[in-house]
Scaffold this active site. Structure first.
Site, short mmCIF file in Angstrom:
data_model
loop_
_atom_site.label_atom_id
_atom_site.label_comp_id
_atom_site.label_asym_id
_atom_site.label_seq_id
_atom_site.Cartn_x
_atom_site.Cartn_y
_atom_site.Cartn_z
CD GLU A 39 -1.63 2.26 2.02
OE1 GLU A 39 -1.30 3.30 1.40
OE2 GLU A 39 -1.66 2.17 3.25
CB CYS B 198 -0.95 6.82 2.06
SG CYS B 198 -2.31 6.11 3.00
#
Length: 688
Positions: free
Chosen positions: A261, A300
């Site tokens: 991720e 993120c």
């Protein structure tokens, strides 16, 4: 001012002990003051022994627990951590986080535990999962296939980023623990002190089995060298580092599942007709500026590219800049401060380098790398950074904004001519965790989502109807997948049941229905059906046996049954009530209501006297498989299909479980005319 009079030696929790690594791998600094607050090291740790300890000690205990027990364990842990959250908020301030930033990290992480605990209702009361439906593999039904999913007999190794030291850990372990797999967590060294505090509380609580959670607080260099095919490795962080880890020879040799991720160039798109002065325009500006400043842009999912119709470019630039100008930067403990610091001075230098690269091909229209005000702290000592808004008026020619990510409060505004261009700009990011579009036009929303979904892990469609309750562009939700294709890593985290299945091994099983029933502890059609004695409604939860069946008396359906049911239900559909209207239909003559057939079935299988059955609270998978005409004689095979334990909500609560019964209604030819599963709540014999 924030109190900084502490010195921390962050320890590792491995093989059942708290141990300090040799020497000091990394000094730790207060993000606001810049002062040294401690050190951390994992030098000297025996990673082979750590992983084996997790597999043999923690994994062995977790695999014995059912999904129901694991879910209750997660719920208990969430409640325990919520009681201690004040200490987490206090220490989180050292990372430069505001109260809102900390809330996302702390309570967002604990919320993941609660959400995954609730998933137990979607799993059987077994240590493993029965996947899908049985597959018939023979003519006479004596040979069938099915799938089960069992916990991997390894360890989940989680390598996490610096930006969410609590959420990053809890959102991952909630899933693997629910699956019955232990974890070794390696947080970023820079903020490991906050992760350590939470792990201490988890260990001290005794809620998790020993070995279910271990902490490697330092660099963890060498840990992947010892993973095996039964382990799972997850990484959250930069795409560059993630790609290097993904190519580790050990992962390739052992075929170790690896979930990446990665930080990505997420986008936010303003709809073509969302003009300045509209509600949606204001929503867009508020959401964009929030995503730039929350967590000082160290998410993120933070928005890195802002796309607006070219005729609204100037208005959007002015509105975003005006709102950013009201953002007070400084020590979060000071009243009025809305944006704290980056996590470290090292991060400041990295973000600055990328801003300077971006500035070579686009213009800064808000913010300054050197000249900005900080409240309650010295910006030269702390890890402070000004919000930076770039303008790129030629986004198809100057492509740095689609290639370089400054992991801080930095974003680029760019124009588009039509929706196709907005979609094309989105795709230039080569894969994102999330893109948002703000529009009141549902057709525009559909057209954008269908075309942009291939390069996104998540798409938020925001408008006035949902804005008040929306969780926002930057908030991954535990019941939805988090991850994305391409640059975003190609992985998936969380996702409700989907996330749990990531830690299970799917295996096809074949055999006689009776054997498959014994393995799955769920009745399979074609299995042995011994007659229940006494009637199943006379038996307590513990006494019921999967496959035991009540064979009921029979009833011959009449025209009067159909008329009476129509009068009671109000269902006068022509196929039931008008024999002259059946030409061109599949019916030969008037047909009994499907719901009458089920209702009559209940009348046949229910034992009416008071007993252990407390209530019937639902029907699943109801099917009407053959028309029932007047004169047909129906009976029921009523079979114990599945049992699910249920916890007591209080000391005064009745001890009980959920029992699923298969209702198989058949006619005088022996053919099934209706199938359904009913859910009942059944009292336990043991009320302790």
């Amino acid at each position: 001012m924030t109190n900084n009079n502490i010195m921390i030696q962050v320890k590792n929790y491995v093989c059942g002990q708290w141990v300090a690594g040799a020497g000091s791998e990394q000094e730790l600094f207060h993000a606001i003051t810049g002062n040294t607050i401690g050190s951390v090291s994992s030098n000297g740790l025996d990673y082979k022994a750590i992983l084996e300890y997790g597999r043999t000690v923690g994994g062995a205990q977790l695999r014995k627990m059912t999904f129901q027990e694991r879910g209750r364990m997660l719920k208990a842990l969430a409640l325990h951590l919520m009681e201690r959250k004040a200490a987490y908020y206090a220490l989180s301030a050292y990372t430069g986080a505001t109260k809102i930033d900390s809330w996302i990290d702390i309570e967002g992480g604990i919320g993941n535990l609660f959400a995954n605990a609730s998933l137990r209702r979607q799993f059987p009361d077994l240590p493993y999962y029965v996947d899908g439906s049985a597959a018939p593999l023979s003519k006479n039904g004596t040979f069938i296939g099915h799938h089960i999913m069992v916990p991997k007999q390894g360890v989940a190794v989680h390598i996490n980023a610096f930006n969410f030291p609590i959420w990053g850990m809890l959102e991952k372990i909630a899933v693997n623990l629910m699956a019955g797999v232990p974890a070794v967590v390696k947080p970023s060294e820079y903020t490991s002190y906050l992760t350590e505090l939470v792990v201490k509380d988890i260990v001290d609580s005794g809620i998790l089995p020993e070995g279910a959670l271990q902490l490697v607080a330092g660099s963890g260099k060498g840990i992947i060298d010892h993973v095996t095919a039964q382990d799972v490795v997850t990484f959250t962080g930069s795409a560059f580092t993630g790609q290097k880890l993904k190519a580790h020879p050990r992962l390739i040799e052992e075929s170790v599942p690896f979930n990446l991720e990665a930080d990505s160039l997420n986008a936010m798109v303003l709809g073509q007709q969302v003009a300045p002065g509209t509600v949606e325009f204001d929503i867009f500006i508020k959401e964009v500026t929030k995503e730039i400043t929350v967590k000082a842009g160290q998410k993120c999912t933070a928005v890195r590219r802002i796309m607006v119709p070219e005729n609204y470019l100037e208005a959007a630039q002015q509105a975003i800049s005006s709102r950013l100008a009201t953002t007070t930067i400084g020590d979060p403990s000071v009243e009025g401060v809305r944006m704290g610091a980056l996590a470290t001075r090292l991060q400041v230098e990295r973000v600055r380098q990328n801003v300077e690269l971006l500035a070579q091909s686009q213009q800064i229209v808000f913010g300054d790398l050197d000249n900005f005000d900080v409240v309650g702290a010295d910006k030269n000592n702390g890890a402070f950074f000004s919000p930076i808004l770039f303008l790129n008026d030629k986004p198809f020619e100057n492509t740095a904004a689609h290639e370089i990510e400054a992991f801080g409060p930095v974003s680029t505004l760019m124009p588009y001519k039509n929706l196709d261009e907005a979609i094309a700009l989105t795709k230039l990011g080569k894969g994102s965790l999330v893109t948002s579009i703000v529009t009141a036009d549902n057709k525009e929303a559909r057209d954008f989502v269908v075309e942009a979904a291939c390069v996104n892990g998540r798409i938020l469609v925001l408008n006035a109807d949902c804005a008040k309750e929306s969780t926002g562009h930057g908030s991954p939700m535990p019941l939805l997948t988090h991850g994305g294709p391409g640059r975003a890593g190609g992985g998936e985290e969380m996702g409700g049941k989907r996330g749990v299945l990531h830690y299970l091994q799917r295996t096809a099983i074949q055999g006689h229905p009776t054997t498959i029933s014994a393995i799955t502890e769920q009745f399979q059609v074609g299995a042995a059906m011994p007659e229940a004695n006494p009637h199943v409604f006379r038996q307590h939860f513990e006494e019921l046996v999967i496959g035991d069946t009540v064979f009921t008396a029979k009833h011959t359906v009449s025209d009067a049954d159909i008329v009476n049911f129509a009068n009671v239900s109000g269902d006068n559909f022509y196929a039931h009530m008008d024999a002259t209207s059946l030409e061109g239909t599949i019916f030969e003559r008037r047909v009994a209501h499907g719901y009458f057939v089920l209702s009559k079935a209940a009348g046949l299988f229910v034992d009416p006297k008071k007993g252990p059955v407390l209530l019937n609270y639902g029907i699943e998978e109801a099917r009407f498989t053959k028309p029932v005409y007047p004169g047909a004689t129906i009976g029921v095979r009523f079979t114990v299909k599945e049992k699910i334990d249920q916890e007591k909500r209080s000391e005064d609560d009745i001890a009980k479980g959920i029992v699923k019964f298969l209702v198989d209604v058949y006619d005088e030819t022996g053919e099934t005319v209706a199938l359904a599963t009913i859910l009942t709540m059944v009292k336990k014999l043991n009320q302790d």
